[in-house]
Design a protein around this motif. Structure first.
Motif, PDB file in Angstrom:
ATOM      1  N   GLN A 192       6.070  25.786 -53.467  1.00 43.20           N
ATOM      2  CA  GLN A 192       7.235  26.259 -52.734  1.00 43.20           C
ATOM      3  C   GLN A 192       7.266  25.622 -51.348  1.00 43.20           C
ATOM      4  OE1 GLN A 192       7.748  30.771 -54.380  1.00 43.20           O
ATOM      5  NE2 GLN A 192       6.364  30.480 -52.649  1.00 43.20           N
ATOM      6  N   LYS A 193       8.473  25.493 -50.839  1.00 40.87           N
ATOM      7  CA  LYS A 193       8.614  24.937 -49.504  1.00 40.87           C
ATOM      8  C   LYS A 193       9.857  25.507 -48.838  1.00 40.87           C
ATOM      9  CE  LYS A 193       8.789  20.494 -47.067  1.00 40.87           C
ATOM     10  NZ  LYS A 193       8.854  19.020 -47.238  1.00 40.87           N
ATOM     11  N   VAL A 194       9.750  25.801 -47.555  1.00 41.40           N
ATOM     12  CA  VAL A 194      10.898  26.270 -46.773  1.00 41.40           C
ATOM     13  C   VAL A 194      11.013  25.385 -45.543  1.00 41.40           C
ATOM     14  CG1 VAL A 194      11.864  28.167 -45.438  1.00 41.40           C
ATOM     15  CG2 VAL A 194      10.663  28.644 -47.582  1.00 41.40           C
ATOM     16  N   THR A 195      12.182  24.834 -45.340  1.00 41.30           N
ATOM     17  CA  THR A 195      12.399  23.944 -44.207  1.00 41.30           C
ATOM     18  C   THR A 195      13.433  24.529 -43.259  1.00 41.30           C
ATOM     19  OG1 THR A 195      11.888  21.999 -45.565  1.00 41.30           O
ATOM     20  CG2 THR A 195      13.054  21.620 -43.496  1.00 41.30           C
ATOM     21  N   GLN A 196      13.018  24.692 -42.037  1.00 38.22           N
ATOM     22  CA  GLN A 196      13.944  25.075 -40.974  1.00 38.22           C
ATOM     23  C   GLN A 196      13.942  23.896 -40.013  1.00 38.22           C
ATOM     24  OE1 GLN A 196      11.991  29.319 -40.669  1.00 38.22           O
ATOM     25  NE2 GLN A 196      13.972  29.371 -39.625  1.00 38.22           N
ATOM     26  N   ALA A 197      14.905  23.034 -40.168  1.00 35.91           N
ATOM     27  CA  ALA A 197      14.899  21.768 -39.441  1.00 35.91           C
ATOM     28  C   ALA A 197      15.124  21.933 -37.946  1.00 35.91           C
ATOM     29  CB  ALA A 197      15.944  20.828 -40.030  1.00 35.91           C
ATOM     30  N   GLN A 198      15.799  23.008 -37.579  1.00 35.05           N
ATOM     31  CA  GLN A 198      16.089  23.233 -36.156  1.00 35.05           C
ATOM     32  C   GLN A 198      14.892  23.917 -35.505  1.00 35.05           C
ATOM     33  OE1 GLN A 198      19.006  25.613 -37.826  1.00 35.05           O
ATOM     34  NE2 GLN A 198      20.751  24.641 -36.830  1.00 35.05           N
ATOM     35  N   THR A 199      14.251  23.223 -34.598  1.00 37.14           N
ATOM     36  CA  THR A 199      13.100  23.815 -33.921  1.00 37.14           C
ATOM     37  C   THR A 199      13.562  24.790 -32.851  1.00 37.14           C
ATOM     38  OG1 THR A 199      11.872  21.786 -34.285  1.00 37.14           O
ATOM     39  CG2 THR A 199      11.010  23.308 -32.648  1.00 37.14           C
ATOM     40  N   GLU A 200      14.574  24.369 -32.091  1.00 34.46           N
ATOM     41  CA  GLU A 200      15.069  25.210 -31.008  1.00 34.46           C
ATOM     42  C   GLU A 200      16.572  25.004 -30.864  1.00 34.46           C
ATOM     43  OE1 GLU A 200      12.744  25.609 -27.271  1.00 34.46           O
ATOM     44  OE2 GLU A 200      14.580  24.958 -26.292  1.00 34.46           O
ATOM     45  N   ILE A 201      17.269  26.115 -30.667  1.00 32.92           N
ATOM     46  CA  ILE A 201      18.711  26.056 -30.419  1.00 32.92           C
ATOM     47  C   ILE A 201      18.995  26.829 -29.141  1.00 32.92           C
ATOM     48  CG2 ILE A 201      20.999  26.670 -31.266  1.00 32.92           C
ATOM     49  CD1 ILE A 201      19.894  26.634 -34.102  1.00 32.92           C
ATOM     50  N   SER A 202      19.797  26.231 -28.284  1.00 31.14           N
ATOM     51  CA  SER A 202      20.155  26.875 -27.028  1.00 31.14           C
ATOM     52  C   SER A 202      21.673  27.024 -26.982  1.00 31.14           C
ATOM     53  CB  SER A 202      19.665  26.029 -25.855  1.00 31.14           C
ATOM     54  OG  SER A 202      19.932  26.668 -24.626  1.00 31.14           O
ATOM     55  N   VAL A 203      22.143  28.252 -26.757  1.00 31.92           N
ATOM     56  CA  VAL A 203      23.586  28.508 -26.700  1.00 31.92           C
ATOM     57  C   VAL A 203      23.880  29.402 -25.505  1.00 31.92           C
ATOM     58  CG1 VAL A 203      23.866  28.283 -29.201  1.00 31.92           C
ATOM     59  CG2 VAL A 203      23.497  30.554 -28.187  1.00 31.92           C
ATOM     60  N   VAL A 204      25.144  29.471 -25.192  1.00 26.52           N
ATOM     61  CA  VAL A 204      25.597  30.376 -24.145  1.00 26.52           C
ATOM     62  C   VAL A 204      26.157  31.617 -24.820  1.00 26.52           C
ATOM     63  CG1 VAL A 204      27.188  30.681 -22.211  1.00 26.52           C
ATOM     64  CG2 VAL A 204      26.078  28.469 -22.584  1.00 26.52           C
ATOM     65  N   GLU A 205      25.951  32.732 -24.197  1.00 27.42           N
ATOM     66  CA  GLU A 205      26.420  34.005 -24.749  1.00 27.42           C
ATOM     67  C   GLU A 205      27.860  33.893 -25.252  1.00 27.42           C
ATOM     68  OE1 GLU A 205      25.984  37.175 -21.939  1.00 27.42           O
ATOM     69  OE2 GLU A 205      25.130  38.500 -23.464  1.00 27.42           O
ATOM     70  N   LYS A 206      28.103  34.555 -26.376  1.00 22.14           N
ATOM     71  CA  LYS A 206      29.401  34.632 -27.058  1.00 22.14           C
ATOM     72  C   LYS A 206      29.664  33.436 -27.969  1.00 22.14           C
ATOM     73  CE  LYS A 206      31.523  37.614 -23.590  1.00 22.14           C
ATOM     74  NZ  LYS A 206      32.635  37.836 -22.645  1.00 22.14           N
ATOM     75  N   GLU A 207      28.819  32.426 -27.915  1.00 24.72           N
ATOM     76  CA  GLU A 207      28.968  31.331 -28.866  1.00 24.72           C
ATOM     77  C   GLU A 207      28.486  31.785 -30.234  1.00 24.72           C
ATOM     78  OE1 GLU A 207      27.697  27.704 -25.935  1.00 24.72           O
ATOM     79  OE2 GLU A 207      27.488  27.391 -28.080  1.00 24.72           O
ATOM     80  N   ASP A 208      29.036  31.186 -31.292  1.00 26.30           N
ATOM     81  CA  ASP A 208      28.532  31.395 -32.637  1.00 26.30           C
ATOM     82  C   ASP A 208      27.419  30.376 -32.884  1.00 26.30           C
ATOM     83  OD1 ASP A 208      31.835  31.958 -34.144  1.00 26.30           O
ATOM     84  OD2 ASP A 208      30.625  33.160 -32.757  1.00 26.30           O
ATOM     85  N   VAL A 209      26.433  30.788 -33.668  1.00 29.79           N
ATOM     86  CA  VAL A 209      25.326  29.879 -33.951  1.00 29.79           C
ATOM     87  C   VAL A 209      24.869  30.073 -35.387  1.00 29.79           C
ATOM     88  CG1 VAL A 209      23.659  31.535 -33.007  1.00 29.79           C
ATOM     89  CG2 VAL A 209      23.043  29.126 -33.199  1.00 29.79           C
TER      90      VAL A 209
END
Lengths: 115, 116
Positions: B2-19
């Motif tokens: 089995q393998k799980v990949t989360q390619a995004q290490t870090e995401i930075s957003v400003v409040e109220k943005e969708d992510v």
């Protein structure tokens, strides 16, 4: 109801000493898991228990690590002759069963620092 | 395996943005279970949602929604109108339905930082 508890919450030990980390799972949960999490890293699987048996010990990093579980309840993770690379947060989780659609409930972890 | 990949290490957003947090998995099992967990700065992992392989229905819970697509082996997590309290590391996990894959496999996690 009570969640998963772990003790101690913090442990500082000298290199070469043995340490015991304790996990009390949610009552009735037959599956219990140990993970290691280094700072800023993901979860490293160590061992899991089905009842009191550990079917897979391949995740233990070395023979200095051992674990046991008694009474389908409390589990102890023992690290002998600690090394600085053992420093990490040790997480315990329990699940109603080891198979099937059952999520894990995690404890707060034990932060181990080896000086 | 089995393998799980989360390619995004870090995401930075400003409040109220969708992510959207991505999760791609690999398994040979026909029956399997997918999970999302949240680890806030306080450290304790908290279960968010479970999905069974035979149930591709998407789910919405308040500002959180999950999109499960077997065709692309993905189980993505969207936070709408993000808030500072959403700042955490999010882990995607997979548990198989057969003996060799009962041990949950976790992705490496995505650190979400929501700025005020």
């Amino acid at each position: 109801g009570a969640g998963v508890s772990q003790s101690p919450s913090n442990k500082v030990t000298e290199k070469g000493k043995d340490v015991e980390l304790r996990c009390d799972p949610i009552s009735g949960h037959t599956a219990l898991y140990w993970y290691r999490q280094r700072l800023g890293q993901g979860l490293e699987f160590l061992i899991y228990f089905q009842g009191n048996s550990a079917p897979d010990k391949s995740g233990l990093p070395s023979d200095r690590f051992s674990a046991e579980r008694t009474g389908e309840s409390v589990s102890t993770l023992t690290i002998q002759r600690t090394q600085q690379e053992d420093s990490a947060v040790y997480l315990c989780a329990s699940s109603l069963m080891y198979s099937g659609p059952y999520e894990q409930y995690f404890g707060p972890g034990t932060r181990l620092t080896v000086t | 395996a089995q393998k799980v990949t989360q390619a995004q290490t870090e995401i930075s957003v400003v409040e109220k943005e969708d992510v959207t947090l991505d999760c791609v998995y690999e398994t040979r099992d026909t029956t399997y279970y997918l999970f999302w967990y949240k680890q806030p700065p306080s450290g304790e992992l908290v279960f968010l949602i479970r999905r069974n392989s035979f149930d591709e229905q998407n789910e919405i819970s308040g500002r959180y929604s999950w999109n499960f697509q077997k065709s692309t082996s993905s189980f993505n997590f969207t936070i709408t109108a993000s808030q500072v309290v959403d700042s955490a590391v999010y882990f995607c996990a997979l548990r198989g339905g057969s003996g060799g894959s009962y041990i949950p496999t976790f992705g490496r996690g995505t650190s979400l930082i929501v700025h005020p």
